[in-house]
Design an enzyme around this catalytic site. Structure first.
Site, PDB file in Angstrom:
ATOM      1  N   SER A 102      38.486  24.072 -41.606  1.00 31.05           N
ATOM      2  CA  SER A 102      39.496  24.911 -42.282  1.00 31.05           C
ATOM      3  C   SER A 102      40.902  24.356 -42.080  1.00 31.05           C
ATOM      4  O   SER A 102      41.698  24.275 -43.033  1.00 31.05           O
ATOM      5  CB  SER A 102      39.406  26.364 -41.810  1.00 31.05           C
ATOM      6  OG  SER A 102      39.455  26.441 -40.403  1.00 31.05           O
ATOM      7  N   HIS A 105      29.315  22.394 -30.399  1.00 27.66           N
ATOM      8  CA  HIS A 105      30.663  22.161 -30.932  1.00 27.66           C
ATOM      9  C   HIS A 105      30.892  20.674 -31.125  1.00 27.66           C
ATOM     10  O   HIS A 105      30.356  19.857 -30.369  1.00 27.66           O
ATOM     11  CB  HIS A 105      31.743  22.732 -29.998  1.00 27.66           C
ATOM     12  CG  HIS A 105      33.038  22.969 -30.701  1.00 27.66           C
ATOM     13  ND1 HIS A 105      33.998  21.989 -30.811  1.00 27.66           N
ATOM     14  CD2 HIS A 105      33.499  24.049 -31.366  1.00 27.66           C
ATOM     15  CE1 HIS A 105      35.007  22.484 -31.500  1.00 27.66           C
ATOM     16  NE2 HIS A 105      34.750  23.725 -31.856  1.00 27.66           N
ATOM     17  N   ASP A 133      31.990  31.896 -31.895  1.00 32.93           N
ATOM     18  CA  ASP A 133      31.225  32.759 -32.806  1.00 32.93           C
ATOM     19  C   ASP A 133      30.035  33.426 -32.138  1.00 32.93           C
ATOM     20  O   ASP A 133      29.463  34.369 -32.684  1.00 32.93           O
ATOM     21  CB  ASP A 133      30.755  31.936 -34.015  1.00 32.93           C
ATOM     22  CG  ASP A 133      31.925  31.380 -34.803  1.00 32.93           C
ATOM     23  OD1 ASP A 133      32.896  32.125 -34.998  1.00 32.93           O
ATOM     24  OD2 ASP A 133      31.892  30.198 -35.189  1.00 32.93           O
ATOM     25  N   HIS A 167      30.685  26.409 -39.723  1.00 31.30           N
ATOM     26  CA  HIS A 167      32.058  26.675 -39.251  1.00 31.30           C
ATOM     27  C   HIS A 167      32.221  28.190 -39.071  1.00 31.30           C
ATOM     28  O   HIS A 167      31.456  28.810 -38.342  1.00 31.30           O
ATOM     29  CB  HIS A 167      33.027  26.045 -40.260  1.00 31.30           C
ATOM     30  CG  HIS A 167      34.472  26.026 -39.855  1.00 31.30           C
ATOM     31  ND1 HIS A 167      34.900  26.152 -38.561  1.00 31.30           N
ATOM     32  CD2 HIS A 167      35.612  25.892 -40.606  1.00 31.30           C
ATOM     33  CE1 HIS A 167      36.220  26.095 -38.521  1.00 31.30           C
ATOM     34  NE2 HIS A 167      36.673  25.948 -39.743  1.00 31.30           N
ATOM     35  N   ARG A 206      37.309  30.750 -25.739  1.00 30.30           N
ATOM     36  CA  ARG A 206      37.405  31.893 -26.657  1.00 30.30           C
ATOM     37  C   ARG A 206      36.163  32.775 -26.491  1.00 30.30           C
ATOM     38  O   ARG A 206      36.206  33.977 -26.691  1.00 30.30           O
ATOM     39  CB  ARG A 206      37.544  31.416 -28.111  1.00 30.30           C
ATOM     40  CG  ARG A 206      38.783  30.566 -28.350  1.00 30.30           C
ATOM     41  CD  ARG A 206      38.786  29.953 -29.740  1.00 30.30           C
ATOM     42  NE  ARG A 206      37.652  29.080 -29.954  1.00 30.30           N
ATOM     43  CZ  ARG A 206      37.341  28.499 -31.113  1.00 30.30           C
ATOM     44  NH1 ARG A 206      38.114  28.723 -32.172  1.00 30.30           N
ATOM     45  NH2 ARG A 206      36.289  27.714 -31.232  1.00 30.30           N
TER      46      ARG A 206
HETATM   47  N1  CMX Z   1      21.293  24.323 -32.681  1.00 27.05           N
HETATM   48  C1  CMX Z   1      20.439  23.347 -33.052  1.00 27.05           C
HETATM   49  N2  CMX Z   1      20.790  22.063 -33.220  1.00 27.05           N
HETATM   50  C2  CMX Z   1      22.065  21.750 -32.945  1.00 27.05           C
HETATM   51  C3  CMX Z   1      23.002  22.692 -32.506  1.00 27.05           C
HETATM   52  C4  CMX Z   1      22.582  24.031 -32.387  1.00 27.05           C
HETATM   53  N3  CMX Z   1      23.424  25.013 -32.034  1.00 27.05           N
HETATM   54  N4  CMX Z   1      24.183  22.077 -32.311  1.00 27.05           N
HETATM   55  C5  CMX Z   1      23.992  20.783 -32.629  1.00 27.05           C
HETATM   56  N5  CMX Z   1      22.720  20.589 -33.021  1.00 27.05           N
HETATM   57  C6  CMX Z   1      22.109  19.359 -33.514  1.00 27.05           C
HETATM   58  C7  CMX Z   1      22.843  18.901 -34.777  1.00 27.05           C
HETATM   59  O1  CMX Z   1      22.379  19.627 -35.906  1.00 27.05           O
HETATM   60  C8  CMX Z   1      22.510  17.427 -34.787  1.00 27.05           C
HETATM   61  O2  CMX Z   1      21.180  17.300 -35.249  1.00 27.05           O
HETATM   62  P1  CMX Z   1      20.768  16.064 -36.220  1.00 27.05           P
HETATM   63  O3  CMX Z   1      21.136  14.822 -35.460  1.00 27.05           O
HETATM   64  O4  CMX Z   1      19.308  16.245 -36.407  1.00 27.05           O
HETATM   65  O5  CMX Z   1      21.583  16.232 -37.467  1.00 27.05           O
HETATM   66  C9  CMX Z   1      22.530  17.078 -33.298  1.00 27.05           C
HETATM   67  O6  CMX Z   1      22.303  18.312 -32.584  1.00 27.05           O
HETATM   68  C10 CMX Z   1      23.827  16.466 -32.824  1.00 27.05           C
HETATM   69  O7  CMX Z   1      24.881  17.336 -33.185  1.00 27.05           O
HETATM   70  P2  CMX Z   1      26.204  17.419 -32.281  1.00 27.05           P
HETATM   71  O8  CMX Z   1      26.837  16.075 -32.291  1.00 27.05           O
HETATM   72  O9  CMX Z   1      25.886  18.026 -30.961  1.00 27.05           O
HETATM   73  O10 CMX Z   1      27.064  18.501 -33.073  1.00 27.05           O
HETATM   74  P3  CMX Z   1      27.960  18.275 -34.378  1.00 27.05           P
HETATM   75  O11 CMX Z   1      29.311  17.843 -33.947  1.00 27.05           O
HETATM   76  O12 CMX Z   1      27.279  17.425 -35.381  1.00 27.05           O
HETATM   77  O13 CMX Z   1      28.006  19.749 -34.970  1.00 27.05           O
HETATM   78  C11 CMX Z   1      28.238  22.112 -34.897  1.00 27.05           C
HETATM   79  C12 CMX Z   1      28.775  20.773 -34.365  1.00 27.05           C
HETATM   80  C13 CMX Z   1      29.148  23.229 -34.415  1.00 27.05           C
HETATM   81  C14 CMX Z   1      28.256  22.087 -36.422  1.00 27.05           C
HETATM   82  C15 CMX Z   1      26.786  22.307 -34.371  1.00 27.05           C
HETATM   83  O14 CMX Z   1      26.805  22.385 -32.960  1.00 27.05           O
HETATM   84  C16 CMX Z   1      26.109  23.532 -34.944  1.00 27.05           C
HETATM   85  O15 CMX Z   1      25.526  23.450 -36.029  1.00 27.05           O
HETATM   86  N6  CMX Z   1      26.186  24.704 -34.235  1.00 27.05           N
HETATM   87  C17 CMX Z   1      25.658  25.935 -34.759  1.00 27.05           C
HETATM   88  C18 CMX Z   1      26.596  26.516 -35.810  1.00 27.05           C
HETATM   89  C19 CMX Z   1      27.857  27.064 -35.162  1.00 27.05           C
HETATM   90  O16 CMX Z   1      27.817  27.791 -34.183  1.00 27.05           O
HETATM   91  N7  CMX Z   1      29.009  26.736 -35.757  1.00 27.05           N
HETATM   92  C20 CMX Z   1      30.300  27.296 -35.325  1.00 27.05           C
HETATM   93  C21 CMX Z   1      31.196  26.276 -34.615  1.00 27.05           C
HETATM   94  C22 CMX Z   1      32.527  26.891 -34.247  1.00 27.05           C
HETATM   95  C23 CMX Z   1      33.352  27.164 -35.488  1.00 27.05           C
HETATM   96  O17 CMX Z   1      33.712  26.199 -36.190  1.00 27.05           O
HETATM   97  O18 CMX Z   1      33.618  28.321 -35.787  1.00 27.05           O
END
Ligand code: CMX
Length: 489
Positions: free
Chosen positions: A268, A344, A399, A298, A353
């Protein structure tokens, strides 16, 4: 010796500069006039940085970074906050506990009010109570919404996602943009920040009523509630939503404060910065950013978390064992979904947070079964995510906790949660957008590459390394990454 002396002097300067961020420097209660005093000083500071260190490297970019969502690339100026992987966010150098301790509150020993945080983000200075209150009044004075914004909202089905309604309303408000009007007339670029400031304050002022209208039309039969001019920004917003419990008002103050800013790289914030760099006005820029916030990876994650918790309750009940939770989490993962609220892109520890919301829960709703579920998940989820072997941060983010607090006070409509996030995030991204224009930052345009370009470039690097080892001169470089040999291949 001279170099060392210079370093010490420089360090001293830096320290005294940092001190600026933790002092009250002015009693001026008008944010705009304080900002106008600060702008030339900060412009000179940026110019100095460019002159002295413009050619300094900030590190290498790797192919992994380029194809991996630009993780770790230091490529953006963002003054209002900085995220440390272990410590979490600092707003103008203040951590969340420091903000809770130092920013003005609405009640004694209460939570900080977002008006105070906005002052801090814009000026880098901790506001006095009078300065924060002046901002509360200023937002009230700017809060009137033109009728056509409601017409636009009413044209949408009530079932439209609240975030779709929010971005539509912000787009409808764009008719009011002072920046767009001034630009059309011909505006000196040194004055860009001024109408951006005006648009920013106007948009922030109008958002609570718009957001409350969306809530009431989507979930409460369309009966709006009049603003209460005796209340601060957060309490009035809560009141217009239909919540008058003073503890919910406190929650809203905390919520709106902590969701404002999370440095510039998140979807965002980066979107607002990027769109704004084309000199799109603040309404257009924020609407774009809100569309990014509405993504489930996000801001929409807070909606996803509550839904997921409700699924657990529906399937197992609130009295869950660790084993049952483990099974449920594995089922989520095996179905190809993420565990919402965990992980994250930058953080590598529990999000502060999350921690401050947990502290709020421990204080106000320690026995709530949903809070207890969130607490159990805090123990059960991280080891499972670690077991996956690929998740870089197994800890909860903001979140994972927000929905459970909101549902406790009766705000159970999870689809609405990201709108609350959006109202808060608008304060953060606009405080930076004002500085983007004050600094005269240029249109953003990073370099992209094709797979072929990357292949050629990397092959050339490898070839050059071998040639250097053999004492031969390097191959020629072409703009498409190909080497002299490959060019004719
Ligand atoms: N559950 C399952 N798998 C997860 C995970 C979770 N909570 N967090 C990361 N992973 C996975 C990723 O999908 C990725 O898998 P692939 O390699 O198969 O694609 C792998 O672990 C590596 O990811 P990462 O480097 O640890 O995390 P990213 O920087 O790519 O992504 C985020 C960060 C937040 C998108 C991810 O942790 C996620 O999807 N979390 C759940 C959704 C969430 O809570 N989002 C809110 C974030 C805060 C906000 O912006 O408000």
């Amino acid at each position: 010796m001279v170099r060392m002396m210079r370093m010490l002097v420089d360090q001293g300067r830096r320290t005294s500069h940092n001190l600026r961020w933790v002092r009250h420097l002015s009693n001026d209660t008008d944010l705009k006039s304080r900002l106008a005093q600060l702008i030339p000083e900060e412009q000179a500071r940026l110019k100095d940085l460019k002159t002295k260190y413009g050619k300094s490297s900030l590190g290498d970019t790797t192919v992994d970074m380029a194809i991996g969502g630009m993780r770790g690339i230091k490529g953006m100026l963002w003054e209002t906050s900085l995220l440390d992987a272990d410590e979490g966010i600092r707003f103008r150098n203040l951590s969340i506990p420091e903000c809770q301790e130092k920013l003005p509150t609405a009640i004694p020993k209460g939570e900080p009010i977002p008006e105070g945080l906005f002052w801090l983000l814009v000026t880098g200075e901790i506001p006095t109570k009078e300065q924060a209150s002046a901002l509360t009044q200023e937002f009230k004075a700017r809060s009137k919404i033109p009728g056509h914004v409601f017409d636009v909202l009413n044209a949408l089905p009530k079932t439209a996602h609240p975030m779709t309604q929010l971005t539509s309303a912000i787009m409808a408000l764009q008719t009011e943009s002072e920046f767009a009007k001034a630009y059309e007339k011909g505006l000196d670029k040194r004055r860009y920040w001024d109408p951006v400031y005006e648009d920013s304050l106007n948009l922030i002022a109008k958002l609570p009523e718009i957001a409350a209208y969306i809530y009431r039309r989507s979930y409460k039969g369309g009966k709006s509630i009049e603003a209460d001019s005796s209340l601060d920004y957060s309490a009035n917003f809560a009141h217009m939503l239909g919540y008058d419990d003073p503890k919910f008002h406190e929650l809203m103050r905390l919520y709106l404060t902590i969701h404002t800013d999370h440095e510039g790289g998140n979807v965002s914030a980066h979107t607002v910065h990027l769109v704004g760099s084309a000199l799109s006005d603040p309404y257009l820029s924020v609407a774009a950013g809100m569309n990014g916030l509405a993504g489930p990876l996000h801001g929409l994650a807070n909606q996803e978390v509550l839904r997921w918790l409700e699924d657990i309750v529906a399937e197992i009940g609130t009295d869950v064992t660790t084993e049952q939770l483990r099974d449920f989490i594995w089922k989520t993962l095996k179905s190809g979904k993420v565990v919402p609220g965990y992980g994250h892109a930058v953080l590598r520890k529990t999000d502060p947070r999350y921690t401050c919301q947990r502290e709020f829960a421990l204080k106000h709703l320690p026995n709530d079964p949903m809070f207890q579920m969130v607490s159990k998940l805090y123990e059960v989820v991280p080891p499972i995510l670690l077991e996956l072997g690929k998740v870089k941060n197994p800890w909860p983010n903001v979140d994972a906790h927000s929905g459970v607090l909101l549902q406790y006070y009766g705000l159970k409509e999870a689809n609405y949660y990201t709108v609350l996030f959006g109202v808060s995030r608008t304060m953060g991204v606009l405080s930076q957008l004002i500085w983007d224009r004050a600094f005269g930052l240029p249109i953003e345009r990073p370099k992209s590459m094709t797979i072929e370009w990357l292949e050629n470039y990397c092959q050339k690097q490898a070839t050059n390394k071998i040639r250097a080892m053999m004492g031969m001169s390097n191959t020629n470089e072409h703009s498409d990454g190909r080497t002299g040999f490959e060019f004719f291949a």
